[in-house]
Design a protein around this motif. Structure first.
Motif, PDB file in Angstrom:
ATOM      1  N   GLY A  84      59.765  25.805  42.089  1.00 33.94           N
ATOM      2  CA  GLY A  84      60.877  26.627  42.544  1.00 33.94           C
ATOM      3  C   GLY A  84      60.985  27.936  41.780  1.00 33.94           C
ATOM      4  O   GLY A  84      60.424  28.094  40.689  1.00 33.94           O
ATOM      5  N   THR A  85      61.738  28.863  42.367  1.00 38.91           N
ATOM      6  CA  THR A  85      61.851  30.205  41.801  1.00 38.91           C
ATOM      7  C   THR A  85      62.546  30.198  40.444  1.00 38.91           C
ATOM      8  O   THR A  85      62.108  30.868  39.495  1.00 38.91           O
ATOM      9  CB  THR A  85      62.619  31.120  42.768  1.00 38.91           C
ATOM     10  N   TRP A  86      63.650  29.442  40.338  1.00 42.09           N
ATOM     11  CA  TRP A  86      64.391  29.434  39.075  1.00 42.09           C
ATOM     12  C   TRP A  86      63.552  28.839  37.952  1.00 42.09           C
ATOM     13  O   TRP A  86      63.517  29.359  36.834  1.00 42.09           O
ATOM     14  CB  TRP A  86      65.698  28.652  39.225  1.00 42.09           C
ATOM     15  N   GLN A  87      62.879  27.739  38.239  1.00 42.51           N
ATOM     16  CA  GLN A  87      62.045  27.125  37.216  1.00 42.51           C
ATOM     17  C   GLN A  87      60.909  28.070  36.809  1.00 42.51           C
ATOM     18  O   GLN A  87      60.590  28.192  35.619  1.00 42.51           O
ATOM     19  CB  GLN A  87      61.467  25.802  37.730  1.00 42.51           C
ATOM     20  N   GLY A  88      60.318  28.734  37.806  1.00 41.49           N
ATOM     21  CA  GLY A  88      59.257  29.694  37.498  1.00 41.49           C
ATOM     22  C   GLY A  88      59.766  30.848  36.666  1.00 41.49           C
ATOM     23  O   GLY A  88      59.088  31.314  35.743  1.00 41.49           O
ATOM     24  N   ALA A  89      60.987  31.312  36.988  1.00 41.53           N
ATOM     25  CA  ALA A  89      61.569  32.420  36.224  1.00 41.53           C
ATOM     26  C   ALA A  89      61.832  32.016  34.779  1.00 41.53           C
ATOM     27  O   ALA A  89      61.642  32.816  33.849  1.00 41.53           O
ATOM     28  CB  ALA A  89      62.861  32.885  36.893  1.00 41.53           C
ATOM     29  N   VAL A  90      62.256  30.774  34.569  1.00 35.20           N
ATOM     30  CA  VAL A  90      62.531  30.294  33.206  1.00 35.20           C
ATOM     31  C   VAL A  90      61.242  30.238  32.387  1.00 35.20           C
ATOM     32  O   VAL A  90      61.204  30.686  31.233  1.00 35.20           O
ATOM     33  CB  VAL A  90      63.204  28.903  33.250  1.00 35.20           C
ATOM     34  N   VAL A  91      60.175  29.709  32.989  1.00 39.72           N
ATOM     35  CA  VAL A  91      58.896  29.629  32.280  1.00 39.72           C
ATOM     36  C   VAL A  91      58.363  31.031  31.984  1.00 39.72           C
ATOM     37  O   VAL A  91      57.852  31.305  30.895  1.00 39.72           O
ATOM     38  CB  VAL A  91      57.871  28.814  33.093  1.00 39.72           C
ATOM     39  N   THR A  92      58.504  31.937  32.952  1.00 41.68           N
ATOM     40  CA  THR A  92      58.071  33.323  32.750  1.00 41.68           C
ATOM     41  C   THR A  92      58.854  33.971  31.618  1.00 41.68           C
ATOM     42  O   THR A  92      58.279  34.672  30.772  1.00 41.68           O
ATOM     43  CB  THR A  92      58.253  34.137  34.043  1.00 41.68           C
ATOM     44  N   ALA A  93      60.159  33.740  31.596  1.00 42.04           N
ATOM     45  CA  ALA A  93      60.996  34.298  30.522  1.00 42.04           C
ATOM     46  C   ALA A  93      60.583  33.744  29.163  1.00 42.04           C
ATOM     47  O   ALA A  93      60.563  34.471  28.158  1.00 42.04           O
ATOM     48  CB  ALA A  93      62.468  33.990  30.795  1.00 42.04           C
ATOM     49  N   LEU A  94      60.226  32.465  29.139  1.00 43.66           N
ATOM     50  CA  LEU A  94      59.786  31.848  27.885  1.00 43.66           C
ATOM     51  C   LEU A  94      58.508  32.502  27.380  1.00 43.66           C
ATOM     52  O   LEU A  94      58.370  32.795  26.182  1.00 43.66           O
ATOM     53  CB  LEU A  94      59.557  30.352  28.101  1.00 43.66           C
ATOM     54  N   VAL A  95      57.566  32.750  28.284  1.00 43.67           N
ATOM     55  CA  VAL A  95      56.302  33.383  27.897  1.00 43.67           C
ATOM     56  C   VAL A  95      56.543  34.788  27.360  1.00 43.67           C
ATOM     57  O   VAL A  95      55.986  35.177  26.317  1.00 43.67           O
ATOM     58  CB  VAL A  95      55.330  33.414  29.091  1.00 43.67           C
TER      59      VAL A  95
END
Length: 455
Positions: free
Chosen positions: A359-370
């Motif tokens: 999902g978009t939110w989960q992907g955004a969280v992982v991207t933010a973490l990176v």
């Protein structure tokens, strides 16, 4: 107590041998400065010497305090980030394998998409990478600065020489191209450090060596994106230290000269190629570039297939989970050629997989973490006082940033596809060693920050 006895007692408290020369230099400078003050007050040479030594205080107490200050320190937050990213990468690979299990009833998944394969391949490379990281962490990174020109020269010779063996074993072919460029990045950073303080002549040598390095990487068949990243990282590092005054006080004039070479030269090369009807991109990449923004173009067929297949698989899994299916399975339309799209999901299109499957939110969280991790690397670089640690850390952080940005751009079809490794996350082998080698350098720089002189 004379100076010799004082220094013997003081340095006897210093447990880290590498810190002793720097501490001795620091204390000697303090004693000399204090001695000059006493001489100006009319004391004799011997009286001033004795008074300056007494002013330093008890040698045992001073030595113990300096030992505490100059003790090696480990950046536990950075180590925690590394462990977290490795854990997240393994979890993502396991997710791909679980998806492969849903496809297995149709017999469409190859042996490469099994848990045993991941443990024997990615797991082995991960363990080896961590071992390399720990080894580099305890390595004296200042040796890279001491032998910078020799190291860079050896890397270029071996890199070009290995092109004769590209048809040989896989591990030998892997030592050419992109892998060597990743090793050259910290070596070239050390070359910049080597030429600091040598004015315009030193700056020009840095730029010439950068051009030679990129030409050698082209000869050995490195990817165009990695050649561009090497040039951009080297050029950015050079311009950064010009602003910091490494090549002289006239930073503005030097910056203009460097910009003419670093920016003007590739622009002139691209212009000449354009006028001659040639291009740096492969035909398929040029076609992909022209097709960006138009999903109906044939060149986007593979990306469109991957994106739609992942979306369909995600929707089916969620639908069957809501329906209470104990063992959801994918339809034949999704599992066709699953070995192809699942293999891409764990290597070239990890980020597309994250967004489509979770999902978009989960992907955004992982991207933010990176990107938080990348930001933290640049914070560490900014705080670094040692010149060599600064330039090596900056170059490695820039390489990580460019690799990450390009990988994500390929995953969202913003740039024509290419072979770029995503640090930590990609199901890869030898590139994982480079990632952890970089991390070892960061840990070593942080660990030795108080053990080496600023310059």
């Amino acid at each position: 107590m004379d100076r010799h006895n004082y220094m013997t007692l003081l340095t006897g408290q210093i447990r880290c041998r590498r810190a002793r020369p720097m501490i001795e230099e620091e204390i000697t400078a303090h004693i000399d400065d204090q001695k000059l003050d006493f001489l100006s007050q009319g004391m004799t040479e011997q009286e001033a010497e004795d008074a300056a030594v007494r002013e330093m205080g008890d040698p045992v107490e001073v030595g113990a305090e300096l030992d505490r200050i100059h003790r090696p320190r480990y950046d536990l937050r950075l180590l925690g980030f590394i462990i977290g990213l490795n854990g997240l990468a393994v979890a993502l690979q396991i997710s791909v394998l679980k998806l492969a299990e849903l496809c297995s009833p149709n017999g469409m998944v190859t042996q490469q998409l099994t848990m045993e394969s991941m443990l024997s391949h990615m797991g082995a490379w991960l363990v080896l990478g961590v071992a390399v990281m720990l080894g580099v962490c305890f390595f004296d990174y200042t040796l890279i600065g001491k032998y910078a020109l020799w190291i860079l020269g050896a890397l270029l010779i071996v890199m070009v020489g290995c092109t004769q063996l590209r048809g040989g074993a896989y591990w030998m072919r892997a030592l050419t191209g992109n892998f060597f460029i990743s090793l050259i990045v910290p070596a070239y950073a050390a070359v910049i450090y080597h030429y600091r303080g040598k004015g315009t002549a030193g700056l020009r040598r840095c730029i010439i060596l950068l051009i030679i390095t990129v030409l050698c990487s082209n000869l050995c068949g490195a990817g165009i994106w990695y050649q561009g990243m090497l040039y951009l990282v080297g050029g950015t590092a050079v311009m950064t230290v010009i602003i910091k005054g490494w090549f002289g006080k006239n930073a503005r004039r030097l910056l203009v000269e460097a910009a003419i070479w670093v920016i003007g030269l590739p622009m002139a090369a691209v212009l000449l190629l354009f006028l001659s009807g040639r291009t740096l991109l492969a035909p398929y990449q040029q076609a992909r570039l022209e097709a960006i923004g138009n999903p109906d173009k044939e060149e986007n067929a593979w990306f469109t297939y991957l994106s739609e297949t992942m979306s369909t698989a995600s929707q089916e899994i969620r639908r069957q989970e809501k329906a209470g299916s104990a063992a959801p399975s994918l339809s034949k339309g999704v599992t066709e050629s699953s070995d192809l799209w699942l293999s891409n999901a764990r290597s070239d299109y990890v980020w597309l997989f994250i967004f489509k499957m979770f999902g978009t939110w989960q992907g955004a969280v992982v991207t933010a973490l990176v990107f938080a991790f990348l930001f933290w690397l640049f914070v560490l670089v900014h705080r670094q006082k040692n010149y060599l640690g600064f330039i090596i850390g900056l170059s490695c952080a820039l390489m990580f940033l460019l690799e990450t940005a390009l990988y994500m751009a390929f995953n969202f079809n913003l740039l024509p596809g290419g072979s770029v490794y995503m640090p930590f996350f990609t199901y890869g082998g030898i590139n994982m060693i480079v990632t952890h080698l970089y991390m070892g350098l960061f840990l070593s720089i942080s660990r030795n920050e108080r053990l080496v002189p600023i310059r």
